[in-house]
Motif scaffolding. Sequence first.
Motif, PDB file in Angstrom:
ATOM      1  N   ALA A   1       0.862  -1.286  -0.054  1.00  0.00           N
ATOM      2  CA  ALA A   1       0.084  -0.180   0.009  1.00  0.00           C
ATOM      3  C   ALA A   1       0.834   1.230   0.018  1.00  0.00           C
ATOM      4  O   ALA A   1       1.803   1.160   0.773  1.00  0.00           O
ATOM      5  CB  ALA A   1      -0.979  -0.107   1.273  1.00  0.00           C
ATOM      6  N   GLU A   2       0.389   2.090  -0.684  1.00  0.00           N
ATOM      7  CA  GLU A   2       1.141   3.473  -0.795  1.00  0.00           C
ATOM      8  C   GLU A   2       0.386   4.686  -0.024  1.00  0.00           C
ATOM      9  O   GLU A   2      -0.911   4.648   0.035  1.00  0.00           O
ATOM     10  CB  GLU A   2       1.141   4.156  -2.268  1.00  0.00           C
ATOM     11  CG  GLU A   2       2.172   3.056  -3.225  1.00  0.00           C
ATOM     12  CD  GLU A   2       2.306   3.672  -4.509  1.00  0.00           C
ATOM     13  OE1 GLU A   2       1.601   4.839  -4.596  1.00  0.00           O
ATOM     14  OE2 GLU A   2       3.161   3.241  -5.275  1.00  0.00           O
ATOM     15  N   VAL A   3       1.210   5.283   0.730  1.00  0.00           N
ATOM     16  CA  VAL A   3       0.647   6.430   1.501  1.00  0.00           C
ATOM     17  C   VAL A   3       0.815   7.663   0.721  1.00  0.00           C
ATOM     18  O   VAL A   3       2.089   8.243   0.535  1.00  0.00           O
ATOM     19  CB  VAL A   3       1.474   6.636   2.965  1.00  0.00           C
ATOM     20  CG1 VAL A   3       0.545   7.750   3.883  1.00  0.00           C
ATOM     21  CG2 VAL A   3       1.335   5.256   3.800  1.00  0.00           C
ATOM     22  N   ALA A   4      -0.142   8.542   0.409  1.00  0.00           N
ATOM     23  CA  ALA A   4      -0.119   9.454  -0.415  1.00  0.00           C
ATOM     24  C   ALA A   4      -1.001  10.775   0.044  1.00  0.00           C
ATOM     25  O   ALA A   4      -1.847  10.510   0.917  1.00  0.00           O
ATOM     26  CB  ALA A   4      -0.818   9.428  -1.943  1.00  0.00           C
ATOM     27  N   PRO A   5      -0.302  11.838  -0.199  1.00  0.00           N
ATOM     28  CA  PRO A   5      -1.132  13.229   0.496  1.00  0.00           C
ATOM     29  C   PRO A   5      -2.375  13.251  -0.417  1.00  0.00           C
ATOM     30  O   PRO A   5      -2.513  13.016  -1.491  1.00  0.00           O
ATOM     31  CB  PRO A   5       0.126  14.211   0.138  1.00  0.00           C
ATOM     32  CG  PRO A   5       0.688  13.865  -1.061  1.00  0.00           C
ATOM     33  CD  PRO A   5       0.817  12.313  -0.724  1.00  0.00           C
ATOM     34  N   ARG A   6      -3.332  13.668   0.290  1.00  0.00           N
ATOM     35  CA  ARG A   6      -4.525  13.905  -0.351  1.00  0.00           C
ATOM     36  C   ARG A   6      -5.059  15.546  -0.318  1.00  0.00           C
ATOM     37  O   ARG A   6      -5.802  15.838  -1.379  1.00  0.00           O
ATOM     38  CB  ARG A   6      -5.662  13.595   0.622  1.00  0.00           C
ATOM     39  CG  ARG A   6      -5.718  12.098   0.813  1.00  0.00           C
ATOM     40  CD  ARG A   6      -6.790  11.289   1.662  1.00  0.00           C
ATOM     41  NE  ARG A   6      -6.575  10.030   2.036  1.00  0.00           N
ATOM     42  CZ  ARG A   6      -5.941   9.412   2.875  1.00  0.00           C
ATOM     43  NH1 ARG A   6      -5.578  10.217   3.781  1.00  0.00           N
ATOM     44  NH2 ARG A   6      -5.868   8.057   3.284  1.00  0.00           N
ATOM     45  N   LEU A   7      -4.498  16.230   0.240  1.00  0.00           N
ATOM     46  CA  LEU A   7      -4.447  17.833   0.149  1.00  0.00           C
ATOM     47  C   LEU A   7      -3.345  18.486  -0.006  1.00  0.00           C
ATOM     48  O   LEU A   7      -2.256  17.891   0.486  1.00  0.00           O
ATOM     49  CB  LEU A   7      -5.538  18.378   1.156  1.00  0.00           C
ATOM     50  CG  LEU A   7      -6.896  17.623   1.603  1.00  0.00           C
ATOM     51  CD1 LEU A   7      -7.558  17.813   2.783  1.00  0.00           C
ATOM     52  CD2 LEU A   7      -7.674  18.035   0.096  1.00  0.00           C
ATOM     53  N   ASP A   8      -3.368  19.895  -0.290  1.00  0.00           N
ATOM     54  CA  ASP A   8      -2.114  20.847  -0.306  1.00  0.00           C
ATOM     55  C   ASP A   8      -2.025  20.947   1.005  1.00  0.00           C
ATOM     56  O   ASP A   8      -3.073  21.007   2.045  1.00  0.00           O
ATOM     57  CB  ASP A   8      -2.564  22.150  -1.193  1.00  0.00           C
ATOM     58  CG  ASP A   8      -2.676  21.682  -2.716  1.00  0.00           C
ATOM     59  OD1 ASP A   8      -2.412  20.485  -2.853  1.00  0.00           O
ATOM     60  OD2 ASP A   8      -2.727  22.621  -3.237  1.00  0.00           O
ATOM     61  N   GLY A   9      -0.898  21.181   1.809  1.00  0.00           N
ATOM     62  CA  GLY A   9      -0.595  21.407   2.865  1.00  0.00           C
ATOM     63  C   GLY A   9       0.791  21.292   3.356  1.00  0.00           C
ATOM     64  O   GLY A   9       2.019  20.893   2.686  1.00  0.00           O
ATOM     65  N   LEU A  10       1.312  22.001   4.396  1.00  0.00           N
ATOM     66  CA  LEU A  10       2.624  21.981   5.294  1.00  0.00           C
ATOM     67  C   LEU A  10       2.748  20.696   5.936  1.00  0.00           C
ATOM     68  O   LEU A  10       2.140  20.493   6.856  1.00  0.00           O
ATOM     69  CB  LEU A  10       3.016  23.315   6.067  1.00  0.00           C
ATOM     70  CG  LEU A  10       4.193  23.450   6.538  1.00  0.00           C
ATOM     71  CD1 LEU A  10       5.160  23.549   5.340  1.00  0.00           C
ATOM     72  CD2 LEU A  10       4.072  24.376   7.758  1.00  0.00           C
ATOM     73  N   LEU A  11       3.688  19.797   5.691  1.00  0.00           N
ATOM     74  CA  LEU A  11       4.129  18.549   6.457  1.00  0.00           C
ATOM     75  C   LEU A  11       4.660  18.978   7.700  1.00  0.00           C
ATOM     76  O   LEU A  11       5.998  19.662   7.695  1.00  0.00           O
ATOM     77  CB  LEU A  11       5.018  17.651   5.683  1.00  0.00           C
ATOM     78  CG  LEU A  11       5.000  16.344   6.425  1.00  0.00           C
ATOM     79  CD1 LEU A  11       3.970  15.625   6.815  1.00  0.00           C
ATOM     80  CD2 LEU A  11       6.191  15.556   5.541  1.00  0.00           C
ATOM     81  N   SER A  12       4.262  18.906   8.871  1.00  0.00           N
ATOM     82  CA  SER A  12       4.799  19.361  10.003  1.00  0.00           C
ATOM     83  C   SER A  12       5.304  18.301  10.859  1.00  0.00           C
ATOM     84  O   SER A  12       6.404  18.529  11.797  1.00  0.00           O
ATOM     85  CB  SER A  12       3.801  19.901  10.955  1.00  0.00           C
ATOM     86  OG  SER A  12       2.504  18.811  11.361  1.00  0.00           O
ATOM     87  N   LYS A  13       5.037  16.977  10.707  1.00  0.00           N
ATOM     88  CA  LYS A  13       5.565  15.803  11.763  1.00  0.00           C
ATOM     89  C   LYS A  13       5.374  14.467  10.746  1.00  0.00           C
ATOM     90  O   LYS A  13       4.617  14.121  10.403  1.00  0.00           O
ATOM     91  CB  LYS A  13       4.776  15.751  12.917  1.00  0.00           C
ATOM     92  CG  LYS A  13       5.559  15.110  13.969  1.00  0.00           C
ATOM     93  CD  LYS A  13       4.662  15.045  15.344  1.00  0.00           C
ATOM     94  CE  LYS A  13       5.581  14.208  16.419  1.00  0.00           C
ATOM     95  NZ  LYS A  13       4.927  14.243  17.647  1.00  0.00           N
ATOM     96  N   ILE A  14       6.730  13.744  11.258  1.00  0.00           N
ATOM     97  CA  ILE A  14       6.667  12.428  10.693  1.00  0.00           C
ATOM     98  C   ILE A  14       6.887  11.423  11.811  1.00  0.00           C
ATOM     99  O   ILE A  14       7.517  11.716  12.611  1.00  0.00           O
ATOM    100  CB  ILE A  14       7.877  11.994   9.693  1.00  0.00           C
ATOM    101  CG1 ILE A  14       7.688  12.907   8.593  1.00  0.00           C
ATOM    102  CG2 ILE A  14       7.957  10.512   9.261  1.00  0.00           C
ATOM    103  CD1 ILE A  14       8.776  13.013   7.390  1.00  0.00           C
ATOM    104  N   ASN A  15       5.909  10.481  12.009  1.00  0.00           N
ATOM    105  CA  ASN A  15       5.732   9.603  13.106  1.00  0.00           C
ATOM    106  C   ASN A  15       6.260   8.226  13.173  1.00  0.00           C
ATOM    107  O   ASN A  15       5.449   7.509  13.762  1.00  0.00           O
ATOM    108  CB  ASN A  15       4.244   9.807  13.765  1.00  0.00           C
ATOM    109  CG  ASN A  15       3.694  10.973  14.070  1.00  0.00           C
ATOM    110  OD1 ASN A  15       4.328  11.542  15.020  1.00  0.00           O
ATOM    111  ND2 ASN A  15       2.804  11.639  13.384  1.00  0.00           N
TER     112      ASN A  15
END
Length: 287
Positions: free
Chosen positions: A50-64
Amino acid sequence: MISVSVLASLRRSVAILGVGWLIILPAAAQQQPASEILEYKGSVAAAREAEVAPRLDGLLSKINFKAGQLVNKGDLLFEFAPKSSELSLALAQASLKQAEAQLRLAEVNFRNKQILRTRNVGSEMQFLEAAAQRDIAAAKADEARANAQLAEIALQQMKLHAPISGIISRAHINEGAYITKEARDQSRLATIVQLDPIHVVGKAPAAMYFQRGGGELKSLEQTAEQREFGLILPTGEKYPHKGRVVAGAYEFNPATQTTEVTVEFPNPDYLLRPGLDVTLQSSIRTK
């Protein structure tokens, strides 16, 4: 064991009595031929990806997460700055409240016109106009409610969760990056692969693909229930778990005259990883 003297005595007795005797001595048991083991090359592949892909425009603030980490379905992976989405939701909810208030006002006006109409005080035109205004207000309330739901979904999508359980790759983006529509269309944020169970894709030659079963010539898939599958690791050691056929190709490779057979194996310790070259072994299942 019968001695020579006893045999001689028996022969004399048979000669005197004139009776024929047949003495059957135990014979050594015949050994059954060993089950034929078919071997062909295989490559380990993820059973599910499975791929994790962004759905909206936005600023990436944190990777967990970290690369190679085991994640479970539903785990929080990425967080985007939610401020703009929170404001959009607040605006949509305010518009919904206004539209619902206007609908209530239109319904009150409609009921008044309806009462006046029954008393022959109000005109038919006024009554129809009030009914139309009520319907327009109801439609605007429905529209505002849908916009509020869309804004709520957009806010939820500022957090990305794991769609499946498995091992996750490294993040393909850094914290602080701003995701645009173009970036969303061209890239993914991470990939998750399910490793237990796992698949081994073997390339079976035509000579090994066709098997004799029940007096008939059958394909490897047709005789799969009567066969068991094992693995030989690159070190020469046997993999401790047995597998089962889950899929097969519909054609042979014209150049190599091989066909793909997919065998699924348990992989509880995640010993097998995608891309590993192994040897598949197939033999008749012992009852």
